[in-house]
Design a protein around this motif. Sequence first.
Motif, short mmCIF file in Angstrom:
data_model
loop_
_atom_site.label_atom_id
_atom_site.label_comp_id
_atom_site.label_asym_id
_atom_site.label_seq_id
_atom_site.Cartn_x
_atom_site.Cartn_y
_atom_site.Cartn_z
N ASN A 9 0.87 -1.17 0.00
CA ASN A 9 0.00 0.00 0.00
C ASN A 9 0.91 1.22 0.00
O ASN A 9 1.80 1.32 0.84
N GLN A 10 0.71 2.12 -0.96
CA GLN A 10 1.60 3.28 -1.05
C GLN A 10 1.38 4.28 0.07
O GLN A 10 2.22 5.14 0.31
N LYS A 11 0.26 4.16 0.79
CA LYS A 11 0.04 5.00 1.96
C LYS A 11 0.84 4.45 3.12
O LYS A 11 0.96 3.24 3.29
N THR A 14 -0.52 1.96 7.41
CA THR A 14 -1.66 1.06 7.18
C THR A 14 -1.51 -0.27 7.92
O THR A 14 -2.39 -1.12 7.84
N PRO A 128 6.37 2.07 1.28
CA PRO A 128 5.13 2.84 1.08
C PRO A 128 5.26 3.81 -0.10
O PRO A 128 5.24 5.03 0.07
N SER A 129 5.41 3.26 -1.29
CA SER A 129 5.52 4.06 -2.51
C SER A 129 5.20 3.14 -3.68
O SER A 129 5.03 1.94 -3.51
N TYR A 153 -10.51 8.69 4.80
CA TYR A 153 -9.63 8.78 3.63
C TYR A 153 -8.87 7.49 3.34
O TYR A 153 -8.02 7.47 2.45
N GLY A 157 -6.77 6.70 -2.73
CA GLY A 157 -5.46 6.21 -3.12
C GLY A 157 -5.47 4.76 -3.53
O GLY A 157 -4.56 4.29 -4.22
#
Length: 264
Positions: A9-11, A14, A128-129, A153, A157
């Motif tokens: 997950n890029q966030k 998490t 995370p990217s 939110y 994403g």
Amino acid sequence: MGKVITICNQKGGTGKTTSAINLSTYLALAGKKTLLIDLDPQANATSGIGIDRHNIQKSTYNVLLEEAEMKDVILSTAVTNLLVAPSSLDLTGAEVELVSALGREYRLKRALNKEKDNFDFILIDSPPSLGLLTINALCAADSVLIPVQCEYYALEGLTQLHNTIRLVRDNLNPDLDIEGVLMTMADYRTNLTREVIQEARAYFKDKVFNTVIPRSIRLTEAPSFGKPIALYNKDSIGALKYEELAKEIIGIKTASSAIPEGDN
């Protein structure tokens, strides 16, 4: 051949690394020979499983940039059946160094092809990217596990991540599947948690795991002791839920236990 699952997950925030450490631990404790690969330059999965990242001789950096053999990087852990390919600070510059590398997207895949027969499960903790490290992780994987926190939110994403997965599948790894969406940091004392879970199930349907990981002080504390939750506090709700998740992935049916109001 072992199943390769990339946790992605890029966030940030998490529960990605927490899930990588504890899911791999419970797969191993279930008798499955498991390899945890740390592809995040922060090396949190490495330290969280009990490896001193300052004393690492070879890491996933050497695999990606110097084409070292994966078997020469792998280290043992305190968990039976669980090995780890550690990360190091050297990996920080890998994104830039990989840009001009030949076959840059497939460096990890080629390294794992020699090791897949030795494991039942290989879990990759990606950064995370959505850069070249994550692309390597997705190209090497059979499936991707997406942790999503039960917060406002949280689902924003995911469209970008879903598009990236689709692009990788269309152009680089046609066999890539979504293993599942894992809801994390759940607090059933709030309406928001239930709303986010409902929204995720509406979008991803049966790809959302039945297991939901709660907010847990014990899960937060465990990495600072260099231990997975199974060794730190095996009776905590976080431990029980990651054990339940491992069984769900293996295919063992379990009766889902309710998450208590208290945080433990």
